[in-house]
Motif scaffolding. Structure first.
Motif, PDB file in Angstrom:
ATOM      1  N   GLY A  35      39.480 -43.598  38.824  1.00 42.95           N
ATOM      2  CA  GLY A  35      39.040 -43.447  37.441  1.00 42.95           C
ATOM      3  C   GLY A  35      38.258 -42.167  37.216  1.00 42.95           C
ATOM      4  N   TRP A  36      38.385 -41.641  36.017  1.00 46.96           N
ATOM      5  CA  TRP A  36      37.601 -40.477  35.587  1.00 46.96           C
ATOM      6  C   TRP A  36      36.526 -40.941  34.618  1.00 46.96           C
ATOM      7  N   TYR A  37      35.301 -40.502  34.868  1.00 49.93           N
ATOM      8  CA  TYR A  37      34.166 -40.796  34.013  1.00 49.93           C
ATOM      9  C   TYR A  37      33.548 -39.470  33.580  1.00 49.93           C
ATOM     10  N   ARG A  38      32.757 -39.506  32.525  1.00 48.35           N
ATOM     11  CA  ARG A  38      32.062 -38.297  32.112  1.00 48.35           C
ATOM     12  C   ARG A  38      30.662 -38.657  31.610  1.00 48.35           C
ATOM     13  N   GLN A  39      29.789 -37.676  31.753  1.00 48.33           N
ATOM     14  CA  GLN A  39      28.434 -37.830  31.275  1.00 48.33           C
ATOM     15  C   GLN A  39      27.979 -36.533  30.633  1.00 48.33           C
ATOM     16  N   ALA A  40      27.681 -36.625  29.358  1.00 52.18           N
ATOM     17  CA  ALA A  40      27.151 -35.478  28.619  1.00 52.18           C
ATOM     18  C   ALA A  40      25.631 -35.526  28.668  1.00 52.18           C
ATOM     19  N   PRO A  41      24.970 -34.389  28.461  1.00 49.12           N
ATOM     20  CA  PRO A  41      23.500 -34.368  28.497  1.00 49.12           C
ATOM     21  C   PRO A  41      22.905 -35.364  27.508  1.00 49.12           C
ATOM     22  N   GLY A  42      21.971 -36.171  28.007  1.00 56.84           N
ATOM     23  CA  GLY A  42      21.297 -37.131  27.149  1.00 56.84           C
ATOM     24  C   GLY A  42      22.094 -38.376  26.825  1.00 56.84           C
ATOM     25  N   LYS A  43      23.279 -38.509  27.407  1.00 62.26           N
ATOM     26  CA  LYS A  43      24.122 -39.672  27.128  1.00 62.26           C
ATOM     27  C   LYS A  43      24.421 -40.432  28.405  1.00 62.26           C
ATOM     28  N   GLN A  44      24.847 -41.676  28.227  1.00 64.40           N
ATOM     29  CA  GLN A  44      25.233 -42.479  29.382  1.00 64.40           C
ATOM     30  C   GLN A  44      26.624 -42.093  29.866  1.00 64.40           C
ATOM     31  N   ARG A  45      26.854 -42.337  31.127  1.00 66.19           N
ATOM     32  CA  ARG A  45      28.187 -42.094  31.687  1.00 66.19           C
ATOM     33  C   ARG A  45      29.176 -43.064  31.060  1.00 66.19           C
ATOM     34  N   GLU A  46      30.354 -42.562  30.740  1.00 69.99           N
ATOM     35  CA  GLU A  46      31.371 -43.387  30.108  1.00 69.99           C
ATOM     36  C   GLU A  46      32.710 -43.209  30.809  1.00 69.99           C
ATOM     37  N   LEU A  47      33.504 -44.259  30.759  1.00 67.59           N
ATOM     38  CA  LEU A  47      34.851 -44.198  31.299  1.00 67.59           C
ATOM     39  C   LEU A  47      35.723 -43.343  30.382  1.00 67.59           C
ATOM     40  N   VAL A  48      36.484 -42.440  30.982  1.00 68.07           N
ATOM     41  CA  VAL A  48      37.439 -41.620  30.234  1.00 68.07           C
ATOM     42  C   VAL A  48      38.838 -42.211  30.372  1.00 68.07           C
ATOM     43  N   ALA A  49      39.252 -42.427  31.622  1.00 70.31           N
ATOM     44  CA  ALA A  49      40.575 -42.984  31.875  1.00 70.31           C
ATOM     45  C   ALA A  49      40.617 -43.485  33.305  1.00 70.31           C
ATOM     46  N   ASP A  50      41.438 -44.495  33.536  1.00 72.02           N
ATOM     47  CA  ASP A  50      41.623 -44.947  34.911  1.00 72.02           C
ATOM     48  C   ASP A  50      43.067 -45.371  35.137  1.00 72.02           C
ATOM     49  N   ILE A  51      43.396 -45.526  36.419  1.00 72.63           N
ATOM     50  CA  ILE A  51      44.778 -45.828  36.790  1.00 72.63           C
ATOM     51  C   ILE A  51      44.777 -46.657  38.062  1.00 72.63           C
ATOM     52  N   THR A  52      45.630 -47.674  38.080  1.00 77.47           N
ATOM     53  CA  THR A  52      45.770 -48.486  39.276  1.00 77.47           C
ATOM     54  C   THR A  52      46.776 -47.859  40.227  1.00 77.47           C
ATOM     55  N   ARG A  53      46.859 -48.408  41.415  1.00 77.14           N
ATOM     56  CA  ARG A  53      47.814 -47.888  42.380  1.00 77.14           C
ATOM     57  C   ARG A  53      49.243 -48.025  41.857  1.00 77.14           C
ATOM     58  N   PRO A 103      37.462 -53.927  57.956  1.00 77.37           N
ATOM     59  CA  PRO A 103      38.396 -55.001  58.296  1.00 77.37           C
ATOM     60  C   PRO A 103      38.902 -55.930  57.236  1.00 77.37           C
ATOM     61  N   PRO A 104      39.304 -56.383  56.254  1.00 81.50           N
ATOM     62  CA  PRO A 104      39.248 -55.496  55.119  1.00 81.50           C
ATOM     63  C   PRO A 104      38.077 -55.804  54.178  1.00 81.50           C
ATOM     64  N   TYR A 105      37.630 -54.837  53.448  1.00 88.53           N
ATOM     65  CA  TYR A 105      36.670 -54.984  52.376  1.00 88.53           C
ATOM     66  C   TYR A 105      36.882 -53.822  51.408  1.00 88.53           C
ATOM     67  N   TYR A 106      36.336 -53.998  50.208  1.00 94.14           N
ATOM     68  CA  TYR A 106      36.479 -52.965  49.186  1.00 94.14           C
ATOM     69  C   TYR A 106      35.229 -52.097  49.156  1.00 94.14           C
ATOM     70  N   ALA A 107      35.392 -50.838  48.852  1.00 98.13           N
ATOM     71  CA  ALA A 107      34.261 -49.915  48.727  1.00 98.13           C
ATOM     72  C   ALA A 107      34.561 -48.875  47.652  1.00 98.13           C
ATOM     73  N   ASP A 108      33.547 -48.551  46.872  1.00 96.56           N
ATOM     74  CA  ASP A 108      33.669 -47.543  45.816  1.00 96.56           C
ATOM     75  C   ASP A 108      33.001 -46.246  46.254  1.00 96.56           C
ATOM     76  N   TYR A 109      33.626 -45.136  45.856  1.00 97.10           N
ATOM     77  CA  TYR A 109      33.062 -43.820  46.174  1.00 97.10           C
ATOM     78  C   TYR A 109      33.152 -42.933  44.939  1.00 97.10           C
ATOM     79  N   TRP A 110      32.192 -42.000  44.850  1.00100.34           N
ATOM     80  CA  TRP A 110      32.142 -41.045  43.755  1.00100.34           C
ATOM     81  C   TRP A 110      32.229 -39.620  44.283  1.00100.34           C
ATOM     82  N   GLY A 111      32.829 -38.763  43.488  1.00 98.84           N
ATOM     83  CA  GLY A 111      32.782 -37.346  43.776  1.00 98.84           C
ATOM     84  C   GLY A 111      31.517 -36.735  43.204  1.00 98.84           C
ATOM     85  N   GLN A 112      31.358 -35.422  43.424  1.00 96.85           N
ATOM     86  CA  GLN A 112      30.135 -34.739  42.996  1.00 96.85           C
ATOM     87  C   GLN A 112      30.193 -34.332  41.532  1.00 96.85           C
ATOM     88  N   GLY A 113      31.382 -34.368  40.939  1.00 96.65           N
ATOM     89  CA  GLY A 113      31.522 -34.021  39.531  1.00 96.65           C
ATOM     90  C   GLY A 113      31.943 -32.579  39.327  1.00 96.65           C
TER      91      GLY A 113
END
Length: 120
Positions: A35-53, A103-113
């Motif tokens: 998923g792509w998210y965005r955050q503008a100055p002074g605003k909360q982060r919001e979802l822009v778009a996402d896609i499943t496998r 083994p299996p489990y789910y994990a979320d990761y973020w990029g630096q932006g």
């Protein structure tokens, strides 16, 4: 360790286009949600778009018809094609990925932006 790296941001005039890339690498079994998210100055982060496998997409109302998300499962890369950009699209755009790890489990990761600036 999973690494998520975004690229493609920059400065563009209103009405212009940019394509962002999000590349994930590391020891995951599979890359599920991206998923792509965005955050503008002074605003909360919001979802822009996402896609499943499987390619199911979802968009924020503010970008529908202008932005397109896609992914290349073989390369573990997601793209965000942004057309008809507006000054209000100015923000730091970040990529979020959900992986299946052993083994299996789910994990979320973020990029630096990556910064996107749209001038009027």
């Amino acid at each position: 360790q999973v690494h998520v790296v975004e690229s493609g941001g920059g400065l563009v005039q209103a009405g212009g286009s940019l394509r962002l890339s999000c590349a994930a690498s590391g020891g995951f079994v599979s890359l599920n949600y991206m998923g792509w998210y965005r955050q503008a100055p002074g605003k909360q982060r919001e979802l822009v778009a996402d896609i499943t496998r499987g390619g199911i997409t979802n968009y924020a109302d503010s970008v529908k018809g202008r932005f397109t998300i896609s992914r290349d499962n073989a390369k573990n890369v997601a793209y965000l094609q942004m057309n008809s950009l507006k000054p209000e699209d100015t923000a730091v755009y970040s990529c979020n990925v959900r992986t299946t790890m052993a083994p299996p489990y789910y994990a979320d990761y973020w990029g630096q932006g990556t910064q996107v600036t749209v001038s009027s």
